[in-house]
Design a protein around this motif. Structure first.
Motif, PDB file in Angstrom:
ATOM      1  N   ASP A 149       0.808  -1.216   0.000  1.00 25.38           N
ATOM      2  CA  ASP A 149       0.000   0.000   0.000  1.00 25.38           C
ATOM      3  C   ASP A 149       0.842   1.267   0.000  1.00 25.38           C
ATOM      4  N   ALA A 150       2.165   1.135   0.087  1.00 27.26           N
ATOM      5  CA  ALA A 150       3.026   2.315   0.198  1.00 27.26           C
ATOM      6  C   ALA A 150       4.210   2.178  -0.754  1.00 27.26           C
ATOM      7  N   PHE A 151       4.184   2.964  -1.812  1.00 28.36           N
ATOM      8  CA  PHE A 151       5.212   2.854  -2.853  1.00 28.36           C
ATOM      9  C   PHE A 151       6.593   3.217  -2.327  1.00 28.36           C
ATOM     10  N   TYR A 152       6.665   4.164  -1.389  1.00 33.51           N
ATOM     11  CA  TYR A 152       7.964   4.661  -0.928  1.00 33.51           C
ATOM     12  C   TYR A 152       8.346   4.178   0.471  1.00 33.51           C
ATOM     13  N   ALA A 153       7.761   3.087   0.921  1.00 32.21           N
ATOM     14  CA  ALA A 153       8.023   2.612   2.284  1.00 32.21           C
ATOM     15  C   ALA A 153       9.148   1.582   2.358  1.00 32.21           C
ATOM     16  N   GLU A 154       9.748   1.211   1.215  1.00 33.12           N
ATOM     17  CA  GLU A 154      10.786   0.188   1.252  1.00 33.12           C
ATOM     18  C   GLU A 154      12.020   0.686   2.022  1.00 33.12           C
ATOM     19  N   ASP A 155      12.670  -0.234   2.728  1.00 34.88           N
ATOM     20  CA  ASP A 155      13.951   0.058   3.356  1.00 34.88           C
ATOM     21  C   ASP A 155      14.924  -1.063   3.007  1.00 34.88           C
ATOM     22  N   GLU A 156      16.087  -1.063   3.638  1.00 32.63           N
ATOM     23  CA  GLU A 156      17.111  -2.053   3.280  1.00 32.63           C
ATOM     24  C   GLU A 156      16.705  -3.473   3.632  1.00 32.63           C
ATOM     25  N   HIS A 157      15.678  -3.652   4.463  1.00 33.08           N
ATOM     26  CA  HIS A 157      15.240  -4.987   4.860  1.00 33.08           C
ATOM     27  C   HIS A 157      14.051  -5.489   4.025  1.00 33.08           C
ATOM     28  N   PHE A 158      13.516  -4.629   3.171  1.00 31.74           N
ATOM     29  CA  PHE A 158      12.274  -4.941   2.457  1.00 31.74           C
ATOM     30  C   PHE A 158      12.403  -6.184   1.581  1.00 31.74           C
ATOM     31  N   VAL A 159      13.443  -6.231   0.755  1.00 30.17           N
ATOM     32  CA  VAL A 159      13.601  -7.350  -0.188  1.00 30.17           C
ATOM     33  C   VAL A 159      13.730  -8.666   0.556  1.00 30.17           C
ATOM     34  N   LYS A 160      14.575  -8.697   1.566  1.00 24.01           N
ATOM     35  CA  LYS A 160      14.782  -9.936   2.325  1.00 24.01           C
ATOM     36  C   LYS A 160      13.502 -10.367   3.023  1.00 24.01           C
ATOM     37  N   LYS A 161      12.797  -9.415   3.613  1.00 26.94           N
ATOM     38  CA  LYS A 161      11.584  -9.724   4.357  1.00 26.94           C
ATOM     39  C   LYS A 161      10.539 -10.386   3.466  1.00 26.94           C
ATOM     40  N   TRP A 162      10.248  -9.763   2.312  1.00 28.81           N
ATOM     41  CA  TRP A 162       9.146 -10.261   1.498  1.00 28.81           C
ATOM     42  C   TRP A 162       9.550 -11.400   0.573  1.00 28.81           C
ATOM     43  N   SER A 163      10.786 -11.437   0.132  1.00 33.82           N
ATOM     44  CA  SER A 163      11.220 -12.569  -0.694  1.00 33.82           C
ATOM     45  C   SER A 163      11.352 -13.835   0.147  1.00 33.82           C
ATOM     46  N   SER A 164      11.727 -13.692   1.427  1.00 33.37           N
ATOM     47  CA  SER A 164      11.845 -14.861   2.307  1.00 33.37           C
ATOM     48  C   SER A 164      10.479 -15.476   2.611  1.00 33.37           C
ATOM     49  N   ARG A 165       9.419 -14.743   2.330  1.00 32.68           N
ATOM     50  CA  ARG A 165       8.061 -15.240   2.525  1.00 32.68           C
ATOM     51  C   ARG A 165       7.465 -15.782   1.226  1.00 32.68           C
ATOM     52  N   GLY A 166       8.321 -15.978   0.228  1.00 33.69           N
ATOM     53  CA  GLY A 166       7.882 -16.631  -1.003  1.00 33.69           C
ATOM     54  C   GLY A 166       7.393 -15.705  -2.093  1.00 33.69           C
ATOM     55  N   ASN A 167       7.629 -14.398  -1.947  1.00 37.08           N
ATOM     56  CA  ASN A 167       7.193 -13.449  -2.964  1.00 37.08           C
ATOM     57  C   ASN A 167       8.323 -13.164  -3.946  1.00 37.08           C
ATOM     58  N   ILE A 168       7.984 -13.101  -5.239  1.00 36.31           N
ATOM     59  CA  ILE A 168       9.006 -12.833  -6.253  1.00 36.31           C
ATOM     60  C   ILE A 168       8.901 -11.432  -6.829  1.00 36.31           C
ATOM     61  N   GLY A 169       7.886 -10.671  -6.421  1.00 35.17           N
ATOM     62  CA  GLY A 169       7.731  -9.314  -6.914  1.00 35.17           C
ATOM     63  C   GLY A 169       6.852  -8.495  -5.988  1.00 35.17           C
ATOM     64  N   VAL A 170       6.892  -7.173  -6.175  1.00 38.40           N
ATOM     65  CA  VAL A 170       6.053  -6.278  -5.389  1.00 38.40           C
ATOM     66  C   VAL A 170       5.327  -5.315  -6.321  1.00 38.40           C
ATOM     67  N   GLU A 171       4.027  -5.167  -6.102  1.00 36.30           N
ATOM     68  CA  GLU A 171       3.199  -4.216  -6.849  1.00 36.30           C
ATOM     69  C   GLU A 171       2.124  -3.727  -5.884  1.00 36.30           C
ATOM     70  N   MET A 172       1.004  -3.191  -6.373  1.00 33.77           N
ATOM     71  CA  MET A 172       0.092  -2.538  -5.446  1.00 33.77           C
ATOM     72  C   MET A 172      -1.381  -2.948  -5.534  1.00 33.77           C
TER      73      MET A 172
END
Length: 239
Positions: A158-181
């Motif tokens: 829900d937030a395009f600009y909320a990513e931080d340095e932990h974002f990729v690891k957090k969501w990819s480790s949960r089985g996600n291969i991409g982020v959109e809205m």
């Protein structure tokens, strides 16, 4: 209840709808239809209805984010839309996914709360997954054209600009291969309303490799190829 944002009349929206976030993209893709007619311009939610392979199809703008998608989906559904495919962009969360390739989501993760809470009235979840037959047909068509695509879960943020340095690891480790809205909202509401939906996403950037962005020319090429494929599948789909 009558729509208050999409001011088309009943009969002006086809039962098969290709939805995109950008009104400029809707305008571009309307050129792929035969005899396209602009049936809504209110609020910038451009909606065109025409024919592809002699099948009536609408191309509609859903705006940015889940709440905007929810409003447009609800109103298009009121006007007769029953099968929806989102064509949008996605940021990849895996290093092997390249710019200009496609992700065909098999599901969408989302944060509890927000519009989901308002629909359900409690902090619970509904599986946000696309229609199996529609998705299978899209996969088969992309396979037949040898387009490079990836299957997997995406995270609908829900937030395009909320990513931080932990974002990729957090969501990819949960089985996600991409982020959109928007996919989670589209899939979720389709289940609640008895509609069918799926999505095809063009990889516009890769967050796992530094976030470089695709060129405008390459993005338009992938969008047009993806749109033609979606329109072909929709034109052959039995209601």
């Amino acid at each position: 209840m009558n729509p208050v944002h999409i001011l088309a009349r009943k009969g002006e929206v086809a039962d098969k709808v290709l939805v995109v976030g950008d009104p400029g993209r809707a305008e571009l893709l309307s050129s792929l239809l035969d005899s396209p007619k602009l049936v809504n311009r209110n609020r910038g939610f451009l909606v065109y209805t025409g024919f592809y392979n002699n099948t009536e199809i609408s191309i509609a703008t859903h705006g940015i984010g889940g709440p905007s998608m929810a409003i447009v989906f609800e109103e298009l559904h009121m006007l007769g839309g029953s099968t929806f495919v989102r064509l949008g962009t996605v940021g990849a969360l895996r290093q092997d996914i390249r710019l200009g390739e496609y992700i065909i989501p098999t599901g969408a993760s989302y944060n509890l709360g927000g519009l989901f809470f308002q629909y359900l009235g409690e902090l619970t979840s509904v599986s946000a997954t696309p229609d199996l037959e529609l998705t299978s047909r899209l996969i088969s068509h992309f396979e037949s054209l040898s387009y490079k695509y990836h299957l997997g879960n995406v995270f609908s943020s829900d937030a395009f600009y909320a990513e931080d340095e932990h974002f990729v690891k957090k969501w990819s480790s949960r089985g996600n291969i991409g982020v959109e809205m928007e996919c989670a909202t589209l899939f979720f509401l389709s289940k609640l309303k008895g509609a069918r939906s799926s999505a095809v996403l063009v990889v516009s950037d890769n967050l796992s490799t530094g976030g470089n962005w695709i060129s405008k020319e390459d993005l338009e090429k992938s969008v047009l190829n993806g749109a033609k494929s979606i329109l072909t599948v929709l034109s052959k789909l039995k209601q």
